[in-house]
Design a protein around this motif. Sequence first.
Motif, mmCIF file in Angstrom:
data_model
loop_
_atom_site.group_PDB
_atom_site.id
_atom_site.type_symbol
_atom_site.label_atom_id
_atom_site.label_comp_id
_atom_site.label_asym_id
_atom_site.label_seq_id
_atom_site.Cartn_x
_atom_site.Cartn_y
_atom_site.Cartn_z
ATOM 1 N N ARG A 10 66.503 -5.559 -73.867
ATOM 2 C CA ARG A 10 67.899 -5.823 -74.227
ATOM 3 C C ARG A 10 68.760 -5.898 -72.960
ATOM 4 N NH1 ARG A 10 69.308 -1.763 -79.107
ATOM 5 N NH2 ARG A 10 68.810 -0.198 -77.507
ATOM 6 N N LEU A 29 70.798 -2.554 -71.761
ATOM 7 C CA LEU A 29 71.307 -1.545 -72.678
ATOM 8 C C LEU A 29 70.437 -0.296 -72.733
ATOM 9 C CD1 LEU A 29 72.494 -3.694 -75.725
ATOM 10 C CD2 LEU A 29 73.761 -3.035 -73.672
ATOM 11 N N LEU A 114 72.515 -7.346 -76.686
ATOM 12 C CA LEU A 114 72.191 -6.722 -77.976
ATOM 13 C C LEU A 114 71.421 -7.672 -78.870
ATOM 14 C CD1 LEU A 114 72.634 -4.136 -79.692
ATOM 15 C CD2 LEU A 114 74.652 -5.284 -80.653
ATOM 16 N N PRO A 117 71.408 -7.611 -84.365
ATOM 17 C CA PRO A 117 71.250 -6.151 -84.497
ATOM 18 C C PRO A 117 70.321 -5.760 -85.654
ATOM 19 C CG PRO A 117 73.353 -6.822 -85.406
ATOM 20 C CD PRO A 117 72.728 -8.065 -84.826
ATOM 21 N N LEU A 120 68.460 -1.369 -86.043
ATOM 22 C CA LEU A 120 69.326 -0.448 -85.302
ATOM 23 C C LEU A 120 70.085 0.464 -86.261
ATOM 24 C CD1 LEU A 120 70.894 -2.896 -82.683
ATOM 25 C CD2 LEU A 120 68.722 -1.647 -82.568
ATOM 26 N N LEU A 141 78.520 -1.906 -85.267
ATOM 27 C CA LEU A 141 78.027 -3.184 -84.732
ATOM 28 C C LEU A 141 78.132 -4.231 -85.839
ATOM 29 C CD1 LEU A 141 74.821 -1.871 -82.903
ATOM 30 C CD2 LEU A 141 77.157 -2.066 -82.003
ATOM 31 N N THR A 210 73.482 1.725 -81.121
ATOM 32 C CA THR A 210 72.474 0.764 -80.652
ATOM 33 C C THR A 210 71.061 1.342 -80.645
ATOM 34 O OG1 THR A 210 72.924 1.379 -78.335
ATOM 35 C CG2 THR A 210 74.128 -0.503 -79.239
#
Length: 229
Positions: A10, A29, A114, A117, A120, A141, A210
């Motif tokens: 990521r 990330l 990211l 998503p 997550l 998110l 995340t």
Amino acid sequence: MVASTEQRVRSAALSRDTNETKIQLAINLDGGEFPSDTDSQLMNGGEGHATQASKSQTIAINSGIGFLDHMLHALAKHAGWSLALNCKGDLHIDDHHTAEDVCIALGSVFKDALGTPTGLARFGSAYAPLDEALSRAVVDLSNRPFSVIDLGLKREKIGDLSCEMIPHCLQSFAQAARITIHVDCIRGDNDHHRAESAFKSLAVAIRAATTRVAGREGEIPSTKGTLST
């Protein structure tokens, strides 16, 4: 056939050039290395105000505004990111364009890193104290950019960063990242402490949101079945 368990790295890099600012940045990330297309100028971050290297993270930030560097350093450190950022902005005018554009670029590169998503936690919340100051952050998110920021700052400036720009920086980040954030400073007497506790609480909340959830690989954390539209 055995399904692959390899996780996507990521990370992302970005250059953003306008008549007001020239920005290069890269992010991972999960800490660790930057992508291979990272601008070589970023590797000279040792000249910046905010540099730190450990076995899990590399942080090198030079926006030209010392207090903004300090806040982004705290954000990256406690979110678990590797982050390199360099900005040359029109600070001869004031701090607005530089602070705003840096946070727009940071939100954009966060969104790129990211990706979709899936798998997550999606939501994250955290409290963070700094001495007498206490802040709370809540993150979704959501792909619906929205922000509510209440820091209660009273000074005109902290260092060379206007206090009016501090909530605007968080708003700009959320807008470009396409996430929802609520950040409140609940108490505190010192504006430096209030601002820093806010960025730290946001960092911890983002880290929670995340986080990959074991057993939910590939699942979209939404009842509508998508977070892309």
